[in-house]
Structure formats: structure tokens, C-alpha cells
Design an enzyme around this catalytic site. Structure first.
Site, PDB file in Angstrom:
ATOM      1  N   ARG A  36      22.619  17.183  21.790  1.00 50.32           N
ATOM      2  CA  ARG A  36      22.200  18.483  22.316  1.00 50.32           C
ATOM      3  C   ARG A  36      21.312  19.148  21.269  1.00 50.32           C
ATOM      4  O   ARG A  36      21.703  19.264  20.112  1.00 50.32           O
ATOM      5  CB  ARG A  36      23.393  19.386  22.614  1.00 50.32           C
ATOM      6  CG  ARG A  36      24.359  18.828  23.655  1.00 50.32           C
ATOM      7  CD  ARG A  36      23.756  18.889  25.050  1.00 50.32           C
ATOM      8  NE  ARG A  36      24.699  18.449  26.049  1.00 50.32           N
ATOM      9  CZ  ARG A  36      24.618  17.295  26.693  1.00 50.32           C
ATOM     10  NH1 ARG A  36      23.639  16.438  26.416  1.00 50.32           N
ATOM     11  NH2 ARG A  36      25.515  16.984  27.602  1.00 50.32           N
ATOM     12  N   GLY A 115      20.966  26.749  28.339  1.00 56.69           N
ATOM     13  CA  GLY A 115      20.914  25.295  28.276  1.00 56.69           C
ATOM     14  C   GLY A 115      20.631  24.763  26.890  1.00 56.69           C
ATOM     15  O   GLY A 115      21.024  23.643  26.553  1.00 56.69           O
ATOM     16  N   GLU A 138       5.399  46.763  11.455  1.00 56.39           N
ATOM     17  CA  GLU A 138       4.130  46.191  11.011  1.00 56.39           C
ATOM     18  C   GLU A 138       3.836  44.938  11.839  1.00 56.39           C
ATOM     19  O   GLU A 138       4.710  44.108  12.069  1.00 56.39           O
ATOM     20  CB  GLU A 138       4.208  45.821   9.526  1.00 56.39           C
ATOM     21  CG  GLU A 138       2.876  45.366   8.969  1.00 56.39           C
ATOM     22  CD  GLU A 138       2.948  45.062   7.484  1.00 56.39           C
ATOM     23  OE1 GLU A 138       2.180  44.200   7.031  1.00 56.39           O
ATOM     24  OE2 GLU A 138       3.771  45.684   6.783  1.00 56.39           O
TER      25      GLU A 138
END
Length: 178
Positions: A36, A115, A138
Site C-alpha cells: 500500500r 484510498g 507569503e
């Protein structure tokens, strides 16, 4: 049935200013393994500020990832030190619009893209607004404009608002405020 995936190994492959990317080895519910790719992010906060006339402060700014100008509620990323998302939301509202709110209520916490990303977005509704002065970060360039809440609702329903946190905030504000 429990579908939880158990992390059995992890490798950080990028450590940036805004995100960290890692690859996790996981054990699946059926005993097999997989990988993953996960984006770590401290999260974000958005705030929909509505005037007594039911006008909403919106910001438009160029978003490189979307390659276009985006119409959004005032929002920003959380820093690791931000433990109070409500204060962070008020900070973003003031920085981007110049307004603060006397009344603020939570609209929920949402995952941006569950996911592959840990980013959670906390959204608030702000009312009883008071002008205190804008002070952009900024490198931040944006336009601020008021829109009627009903017009924004129509824009969401007509797929003219493409930012998810903004669409959720508009739909929930419309449901709460009528």
C-alpha cells in the site's frame, strides 16, 4: 468478517515539507500480502463563513495539481503543532478574508482521499463575522468574493464547484441554515 489489513513492514520513500510518502507491506484478511502506498499529511481545516445576508466568503486561487483556478472556502493545511482545529480554522479565515467569527460550529471531519492518503479535513461553519484585517501567507495569491449561499448551492448541484471540502461545506451550511 474483519477486513482490517495489518502492517507488517514499512518504508519511507519521500519526506517533504507538506507530505511524506511511505510504502507499507500489509497482510490481507485472507493471509496473503500486498503493498500500500500511503501519503502522510497533517490534515487540513476549512471554514464556511456566512453573513447575516446569507452571503459566503469564497476564495479563488490557482491550484497547480488541478491546473486551474479553484473556487473554495477559506482553508489551509494543519501544522504538526496544530492540536486545535477550530483555532486553525479561525486563523485561516482571518488570514484569507480578514474576518473573524464570534460563532463557530463543527460541520464534520472527512478524509480527502482515503484510498491512499491519511489527510483528514475538519470543516466549520462561522457566523457573526467581524472584519479585523487580511494578512495572507507569503506566496499566497487569491481573490476573495462574497457569493449568495443559494447560488453556491446551485453551483454545487450543477458541478461548477470542484473542490470536495467546499462542496460538503456548502451543502451542510445550506441544510443547517435553510
Amino acid at each position: 468478517m474483519d477486513f482490517e489489513e495489518k502492517i507488517i513492514g514499512t518504508k519511507k520513500i519521500y519526506d517533504g515539507k507538506v507530505i511524506t510518502v511511505r510504502v507499507d507491506d500489509v497482510e490481507l484478511p485472507n493471509g496473503r500480502t500486498s503493498k500500500r502506498e500511503i501519503v502522510e499529511h497533517h490534515g487540513g481545516v476549512g471554514i464556511i463563513a456566512v453573513t447575516p445576508e446569507r452571503e459566503v466568503f469564497m476564495v479563488s486561487q490557482y491550484r497547480l495539481a488541478a491546473k486551474s483556478m479553484m473556487l473554495e472556502i477559506p482553508a489551509g493545511k494543519l501544522e504538526a503543532s496544530d492540536t486545535d482545529t477550530m483555532s486553525a480554522g479561525l486563523r485561516e479565515l482571518e488570514e484569507e478574508t480578514g474576518y473573524t467569527a464570534k460563532k463557530i460550529e463543527p460541520l464534520g471531519v472527512y478524509y480527502a482521499t482515503p484510498g491512499y492518503c491519511e489527510e483528514k479535513l475538519t470543516i466549520y461553519l462561522a457566523t457573526e463575522l467581524e472584519f479585523v484585517g487580511q494578512h495572507l501567507d507569503e506566496g499566497e495569491f487569491l481573490n476573495v468574493k462574497r457569493y449568495p449561499l443559494d447560488k453556491l448551492y446551485d453551483m454545487v448541484m450543477n458541478n461548477e464547484i470542484h473542490d470536495c471540502k467546499t462542496a460538503i461545506a456548502i451543502l451542510k451550511a445550506k441544510a443547517i441554515l435553510g
